[in-house]
Design a protein around this motif. Structure first.
Motif, PDB file in Angstrom:
ATOM      1  N   UNK A 160      35.527  68.771 110.121  1.00 16.61           N
ATOM      2  CA  UNK A 160      36.148  67.446 110.111  1.00 16.61           C
ATOM      3  C   UNK A 160      36.089  66.917 108.686  1.00 16.61           C
ATOM      4  N   UNK A 161      37.158  66.293 108.243  1.00 21.03           N
ATOM      5  CA  UNK A 161      37.222  65.831 106.854  1.00 21.03           C
ATOM      6  C   UNK A 161      37.769  64.413 106.810  1.00 21.03           C
ATOM      7  N   UNK A 162      37.023  63.551 106.107  1.00 16.74           N
ATOM      8  CA  UNK A 162      37.404  62.131 105.983  1.00 16.74           C
ATOM      9  C   UNK A 162      38.024  61.835 104.630  1.00 16.74           C
ATOM     10  N   UNK A 163      38.478  62.871 103.880  1.00 12.27           N
ATOM     11  CA  UNK A 163      39.049  62.590 102.561  1.00 12.27           C
ATOM     12  C   UNK A 163      40.364  61.821 102.732  1.00 12.27           C
TER      13      UNK A 163
ATOM     14  N   UNK B 125      40.487  60.794 110.127  1.00  4.91           N
ATOM     15  CA  UNK B 125      39.952  62.051 109.604  1.00  4.91           C
ATOM     16  C   UNK B 125      40.804  63.198 110.153  1.00  4.91           C
ATOM     17  N   UNK B 126      40.723  64.316 109.478  1.00  5.83           N
ATOM     18  CA  UNK B 126      41.413  65.516 109.950  1.00  5.83           C
ATOM     19  C   UNK B 126      40.391  66.512 110.476  1.00  5.83           C
ATOM     20  N   UNK B 127      40.802  67.328 111.419  1.00  2.00           N
ATOM     21  CA  UNK B 127      39.946  68.403 111.918  1.00  2.00           C
ATOM     22  C   UNK B 127      40.701  69.717 111.746  1.00  2.00           C
TER      23      UNK B 127
ATOM     24  N   UNK C 285      32.990  66.576 106.187  1.00  2.00           N
ATOM     25  CA  UNK C 285      33.023  66.481 104.735  1.00  2.00           C
ATOM     26  C   UNK C 285      33.703  65.177 104.303  1.00  2.00           C
ATOM     27  N   UNK C 286      33.455  64.820 103.047  1.00  2.00           N
ATOM     28  CA  UNK C 286      34.048  63.626 102.428  1.00  2.00           C
ATOM     29  C   UNK C 286      33.766  62.351 103.242  1.00  2.00           C
ATOM     30  N   UNK C 287      32.559  62.311 103.805  1.00  2.00           N
ATOM     31  CA  UNK C 287      32.180  61.125 104.567  1.00  2.00           C
ATOM     32  C   UNK C 287      32.152  59.885 103.677  1.00  2.00           C
ATOM     33  N   UNK C 288      31.997  60.101 102.365  1.00  2.00           N
ATOM     34  CA  UNK C 288      31.925  58.974 101.443  1.00  2.00           C
ATOM     35  C   UNK C 288      33.195  58.144 101.399  1.00  2.00           C
TER      36      UNK C 288
ATOM     37  N   UNK D  31      28.538  65.759 104.646  1.00  2.00           N
ATOM     38  CA  UNK D  31      28.567  65.759 103.187  1.00  2.00           C
ATOM     39  C   UNK D  31      29.367  64.567 102.697  1.00  2.00           C
ATOM     40  N   UNK D  32      28.806  63.869 101.730  1.00  2.00           N
ATOM     41  CA  UNK D  32      29.488  62.703 101.163  1.00  2.00           C
ATOM     42  C   UNK D  32      30.794  63.114 100.481  1.00  2.00           C
TER      43      UNK D  32
END
Ligand SMILES: [Zn+2]
Ligand SMILES: [Zn+2]
Length: 134
Positions: free
Chosen positions: A26-29, A40-42, A110-113, A128-129
């Protein structure tokens, strides 16, 4: 061995994948937010030989930052699969394109920041931030 179908919204672009994904991420970028229209994308990652059927035509979008080529349905616009220039011999498939609750959940986020504060990860997975560790 399990097989699952992934498809775009209209169903023209479809894939059949054999076996379990090697990784679900999962990515929050912000790129994934804009690409999916979601928060977010998965991505479910597979080896190319796990893709046993591919039907329908796709248009492509080449993203320069974090270089990847996205294949989307020219009719309905859903992104269904992509290839990364940095990670050879792996194909990414949109997790939601399976619309299948038996698809394993994310192994990492990833890209939780850059994620929205209300988006939380499933319990027990690494978060991961920024990007994933090399
Ligand atoms: Zn479509
Ligand atoms: Zn992303």
């Amino acid at each position: 061995m399990v097989t699952r179908d992934a498809a775009c919204t209209c169903g023209d672009l479809r894939l059949t994948l054999e076996g379990e994904p090697m990784l679900v991420s999962a990515c929050c970028c912000t790129r994934c937010q804009r690409r999916t229209g979601s928060f977010f994308g998965v991505t479910a990652y597979f080896r190319p030989d796990q893709l046993i059927v591919r039907e329908g035509i796709s248009s492509t979008f080449q993203r320069s930052e974090g270089s990847a080529t996205f294949h989307f349905c020219p009719h309905c616009g859903s992104s269904v699969l992509w290839m990364s220039d940095d990670w050879e011999d792996v194909i990414g498939v949109a997790g939601g394109a399976f619309a299948d609750p038996t698809l394993p959940g994310p192994h990492r986020m990833t890209h939780a920041g850059t994620g929205h504060p209300f988006v939380t990860s499933p319990k027990g997975i690494p978060v991961y931030e920024d990007g994933p560790p090399e």
